[in-house]
Scaffold this motif. Structure first.
Motif, short mmCIF file in Angstrom:
data_model
loop_
_atom_site.label_atom_id
_atom_site.label_comp_id
_atom_site.label_asym_id
_atom_site.label_seq_id
_atom_site.Cartn_x
_atom_site.Cartn_y
_atom_site.Cartn_z
N ASN A 127 0.85 -1.19 0.00
CA ASN A 127 0.00 0.00 0.00
C ASN A 127 0.89 1.24 0.00
N PRO A 128 0.47 2.33 -0.64
CA PRO A 128 1.28 3.54 -0.65
C PRO A 128 1.27 4.22 0.72
N ALA A 129 2.27 5.07 0.94
CA ALA A 129 2.40 5.76 2.23
C ALA A 129 1.18 6.62 2.52
N TRP A 130 0.58 7.20 1.49
CA TRP A 130 -0.56 8.09 1.75
C TRP A 130 -1.74 7.33 2.35
N VAL A 131 -1.81 6.02 2.07
CA VAL A 131 -2.85 5.20 2.70
C VAL A 131 -2.44 4.79 4.11
N THR B 148 -10.37 9.51 9.00
CA THR B 148 -11.39 8.94 9.87
C THR B 148 -11.80 7.60 9.27
N ALA B 149 -12.51 6.78 10.05
CA ALA B 149 -12.97 5.49 9.53
C ALA B 149 -13.87 5.69 8.32
N GLU B 150 -14.71 6.70 8.36
CA GLU B 150 -15.61 6.96 7.25
C GLU B 150 -14.83 7.37 6.00
N GLU B 151 -13.80 8.17 6.17
CA GLU B 151 -12.99 8.61 5.03
C GLU B 151 -12.20 7.44 4.45
N LEU B 152 -11.63 6.59 5.33
CA LEU B 152 -10.86 5.45 4.85
C LEU B 152 -11.74 4.47 4.10
N ARG B 153 -12.93 4.28 4.59
CA ARG B 153 -13.89 3.42 3.91
C ARG B 153 -14.19 3.95 2.51
N ALA B 154 -14.35 5.25 2.39
CA ALA B 154 -14.62 5.87 1.09
C ALA B 154 -13.43 5.72 0.15
N VAL B 155 -12.22 5.80 0.70
CA VAL B 155 -11.01 5.61 -0.10
C VAL B 155 -10.98 4.21 -0.70
N LYS C 299 -13.54 2.08 -1.13
CA LYS C 299 -14.64 1.89 -2.07
C LYS C 299 -14.33 2.54 -3.41
N ASP C 300 -13.79 3.76 -3.38
CA ASP C 300 -13.44 4.44 -4.62
C ASP C 300 -12.40 3.65 -5.39
N HIS C 301 -11.40 3.13 -4.69
CA HIS C 301 -10.33 2.38 -5.34
C HIS C 301 -10.88 1.12 -6.01
N ILE C 302 -11.66 0.36 -5.29
CA ILE C 302 -12.20 -0.88 -5.82
C ILE C 302 -13.10 -0.61 -7.01
N GLN C 303 -14.01 0.32 -6.86
CA GLN C 303 -14.97 0.53 -7.94
C GLN C 303 -14.35 1.24 -9.13
N THR C 304 -13.31 2.03 -8.89
CA THR C 304 -12.62 2.66 -10.01
C THR C 304 -11.89 1.60 -10.84
N LEU C 305 -11.13 0.72 -10.17
CA LEU C 305 -10.39 -0.31 -10.90
C LEU C 305 -11.31 -1.31 -11.58
N VAL C 306 -12.22 -1.87 -10.82
CA VAL C 306 -13.08 -2.91 -11.38
C VAL C 306 -13.97 -2.32 -12.46
N GLY C 307 -14.44 -1.11 -12.24
CA GLY C 307 -15.28 -0.46 -13.24
C GLY C 307 -14.54 -0.12 -14.51
N ARG C 308 -13.28 0.28 -14.38
CA ARG C 308 -12.50 0.63 -15.57
C ARG C 308 -12.34 -0.57 -16.49
N TYR C 309 -12.19 -1.75 -15.91
CA TYR C 309 -11.94 -2.95 -16.70
C TYR C 309 -13.16 -3.87 -16.75
N TRP D 214 -7.08 -2.07 6.51
CA TRP D 214 -8.51 -2.07 6.23
C TRP D 214 -9.29 -2.82 7.32
N ILE D 215 -8.78 -3.97 7.70
CA ILE D 215 -9.45 -4.75 8.76
C ILE D 215 -9.25 -4.10 10.12
N ARG D 216 -8.04 -3.60 10.37
CA ARG D 216 -7.75 -2.97 11.67
C ARG D 216 -8.61 -1.73 11.91
N GLU D 217 -8.75 -0.90 10.91
CA GLU D 217 -9.44 0.38 11.10
C GLU D 217 -10.94 0.30 10.82
N LEU D 218 -11.36 -0.65 9.99
CA LEU D 218 -12.75 -0.69 9.57
C LEU D 218 -13.49 -1.93 10.05
#
Length: 379
Positions: free
Chosen positions: A140-144, A150-157, A159-169, A196-200
């Motif tokens: 994972n990159p350092a920015w992650v 917050t937990a809500e922000e990390l969850r959004a990160v 979700k965006d990553h998964i749906q961006t990648l899977v949706g693109r392909y 992801w598991i630790r924080e969410l």
């Protein structure tokens, strides 16, 4: 997406020992109708894709490969490698090019260039693609990892990553490793290592599958891990978790074993039985990252005995997959020792792939090919 046809009953007509013996004895390989030796993809039954990792990113960025500039991708810049890739394989897995640190290096910025190139290459050469990987504790990159979310922000990160990648392909990737290596050797969730598991919380695993399914309802969604080739605490944990998720109607389609093996340990003899129990749950199964490393003194080459044992391990793994009806994807983690990850991470070990650094076929290659030919009825 490909429609698989039933396997022929003759798929196990040649035992691992017999086929390996033929290879080592120098028996001439079977030839295709055009008089040329069939490739792995040509030899395979119609319902099994034969894959490999497309080398790039990760450890490759720090290697000094002959013929390449520092940091150049083998997949993009080694033309002989690309010729073998399209000739031998019917499926590609990005080795590192879809992992977080490579494809999403900064918040709000994605780098799709090499992932796009792999998908385009696969489409041009009628190959499947396995997406790898969406939720993982490593690379994972350092920015992650160091971000103040917050937990809500990390969850959004996530979700965006998964749906961006899977949706693109969407429609271009057949299988996704959604959750990768989420259990430790004792069968416990990696709550300290996995951000992801630790924080969410553990519920994020189900959410990851749901989000991926929303982005591409036709893609098959997998759990993927190492040291789960046999029945033990780790694979048992997946078995229990998947049963629970299926009861909740979470869209889990498959379970895959990586298959990073070593000749210094025995072959996991219950691999077939272990795959079968997941098949019995209604899942697809796969072997996704097979290689067989060997202890070889520095400056020396493997012995004939070591090469024979390596070939036997490769063949036993393939036969285990062939024996399970919905094991429909068999991937080796690289095919040439030139670009193997093994020597970088396992001191004193190497020579793990089916071709040498100079693309010479090893006994392991012929063991795979002859087993595929037998499974396909000697086509």
């Amino acid at each position: 997406m490909h429609i698989r046809t039933p396997r022929r009953a003759t798929r196990l007509a040649v035992t691992a020992a017999a086929a390996t013996a033929l290879v080592l004895a120098g028996t001439l390989p079977a030839t295709a109708a055009n008089g040329k030796h069939p490739s792995l993809r040509d030899a395979a039954p119609a319902d099994l894709v034969i894959g490999t990792a497309a080398a790039g990113g990760g450890h490759h960025l720090a290697q000094d490969y002959e013929g390449l500039e520092p940091g150049q991708s083998p997949f993009l810049h080694d033309q002989q490698y690309r010729r073998e890739l399209k000739h031998e394989f019917s499926s590609l897995s990005p080795e590192n090019q879809m992992k977080w640190e490579f494809i999403h290096p900064e918040q709000g910025r994605y780098d799709f260039a090499e992932a796009d190139a792999i998908v385009k290459f696969a489409r041009q050469h009628k190959q499947d693609v396995r997406g790898h990987t969406l939720l993982w504790h490593s690379q994972n990159p350092a920015w992650v990892e160091e971000g103040d979310f917050t937990a809500e922000e990390l969850r959004a990160v996530l979700k965006d990553h998964i749906q961006t990648l899977v949706g693109r392909y969407k429609g271009q990737i057949d299988q996704w490793d959604v959750a990768n290596e989420i259990f430790d050797e004792g069968g416990n969730l990696r709550t300290s290592e996995n951000i992801w598991i630790r924080e969410l919380g553990p519920g994020i695993i189900a959410d990851a599958f749901r989000w991926a399914h929303e982005a591409d309802p036709d893609a098959k969604l997998f759990f993927n891990d190492y040291n789960v080739e046999w029945k033990g605490p780790k694979s048992n944990a997946y078995y229990a978790l998947i049963q629970d998720l299926l009861k909740q109607d979470v869209p889990v389609d498959g379970f895959s074993v990586q298959g990073h093996l070593s000749t210094q340990y025995g072959f996991p003899g219950d691999l077939r039985e272990n795959l079968q129990r997941f098949d019995d749950l209604g899942l697809e199964t796969a072997i996704t990252e097979l290689d067989v490393r060997m202890n070889v003194p520095e400056g020396q080459q493997p012995t004939e005995s070591q090469l024979a044992q390596q070939a036997d391990y490769y063949q036993q793994a393939l036969e285990a997959c062939l024996a399970v009806d919905d094991c429909n994807s068999f991937t080796i983690w690289g095919f040439t020792d030139r670009y193997s990850w093994v020597p970088v991470f396992f001191t004193g070990e190497g020579f793990a792939n089916v071709m040498t650094e100079d693309y010479e076929r090893k006994p392991a290659y012929y063991a795979l090919r002859d087993t595929l030919l037998a499974a396909a009825g000697g086509k």
